[in-house]
Design a protein around this motif. Structure first.
Motif, mmCIF file in Angstrom:
data_model
loop_
_atom_site.group_PDB
_atom_site.id
_atom_site.type_symbol
_atom_site.label_atom_id
_atom_site.label_comp_id
_atom_site.label_asym_id
_atom_site.label_seq_id
_atom_site.Cartn_x
_atom_site.Cartn_y
_atom_site.Cartn_z
ATOM 1 N N ALA A 1 64.786 115.443 11.572
ATOM 2 C CA ALA A 1 64.266 116.522 10.724
ATOM 3 C C ALA A 1 64.305 116.137 9.240
ATOM 4 C CB ALA A 1 65.051 117.799 10.955
ATOM 5 N N LYS A 2 65.301 115.356 8.847
ATOM 6 C CA LYS A 2 65.435 114.929 7.447
ATOM 7 C C LYS A 2 64.411 113.869 7.062
ATOM 8 C CE LYS A 2 70.462 115.315 7.182
ATOM 9 N NZ LYS A 2 71.684 114.495 7.049
ATOM 10 N N HIS A 3 64.085 112.980 7.994
ATOM 11 C CA HIS A 3 63.333 111.777 7.632
ATOM 12 C C HIS A 3 61.921 111.683 8.198
ATOM 13 C CE1 HIS A 3 66.980 110.215 5.877
ATOM 14 N NE2 HIS A 3 67.626 110.500 6.994
ATOM 15 N N VAL A 4 61.628 112.434 9.227
ATOM 16 C CA VAL A 4 60.324 112.306 9.868
ATOM 17 C C VAL A 4 59.304 113.218 9.194
ATOM 18 C CG1 VAL A 4 59.027 112.720 12.003
ATOM 19 C CG2 VAL A 4 61.246 111.596 12.084
ATOM 20 N N VAL A 5 58.179 112.638 8.879
ATOM 21 C CA VAL A 5 57.048 113.389 8.355
ATOM 22 C C VAL A 5 56.047 113.496 9.491
ATOM 23 C CG1 VAL A 5 55.214 113.416 6.641
ATOM 24 C CG2 VAL A 5 57.439 112.434 6.061
ATOM 25 N N ARG B 1 51.206 112.007 18.321
ATOM 26 C CA ARG B 1 51.622 112.775 17.149
ATOM 27 C C ARG B 1 53.124 112.658 16.994
ATOM 28 N NH1 ARG B 1 53.037 117.825 15.279
ATOM 29 N NH2 ARG B 1 53.286 118.779 17.313
ATOM 30 N N LEU B 2 53.553 112.258 15.817
ATOM 31 C CA LEU B 2 54.962 112.146 15.459
ATOM 32 C C LEU B 2 55.343 113.435 14.741
ATOM 33 C CD1 LEU B 2 57.427 110.223 15.242
ATOM 34 C CD2 LEU B 2 56.463 109.433 13.074
ATOM 35 N N HIS B 3 56.446 114.053 15.169
ATOM 36 C CA HIS B 3 56.874 115.318 14.563
ATOM 37 C C HIS B 3 58.387 115.440 14.679
ATOM 38 C CE1 HIS B 3 57.088 116.897 18.705
ATOM 39 N NE2 HIS B 3 55.962 116.226 18.876
#
Length: 70
Positions: free
Chosen positions: A27-31, A49-51
Motif C-alpha cells: 500500500a505504501k509503495h505500489v502505484v 493490472r498492478l494495484h
C-alpha cells in the motif's frame, strides 16, 4: 527460446513473489498501473493490472497477421 507457457509460468512466479509482500508495504509503495509484457519473438503480449491488493491478470493476446488476399 522459451515457450508461451514457460513465459506464463515465469510471470506467475513473479506474481507469487509480489503477493508475498506485506499488504501494508504494498500500500505504501505500489502505484496502480496497467502493465503489459511483450515477448516479441513469440509474438505475444501479456496484460494485467498492478494495484494495492496485488496483481490481476487480464488477458494474453497474439498479434494476428492479415490473411492473404484471395
Amino acid at each position: 527460446m522459451a515457450s508461451v507457457e514457460e513465459c506464463r509460468a515465469a510471470l506467475a512466479k513473479l506474481v507469487a513473489q509480489f503477493d508475498e509482500i506485506d499488504e501494508e508495504d504494498r500500500a505504501k509503495h505500489v502505484v496502480e498501473r496497467t502493465v503489459s509484457c511483450r515477448v516479441s519473438d513469440l509474438d505475444v503480449t501479456f496484460y494485467g493490472r498492478l494495484h494495492h491488493g496485488g496483481w490481476t491478470r487480464s488477458r494474453r493476446s497474439r498479434r494476428r497477421t492479415a490473411s492473404p488476399p484471395t
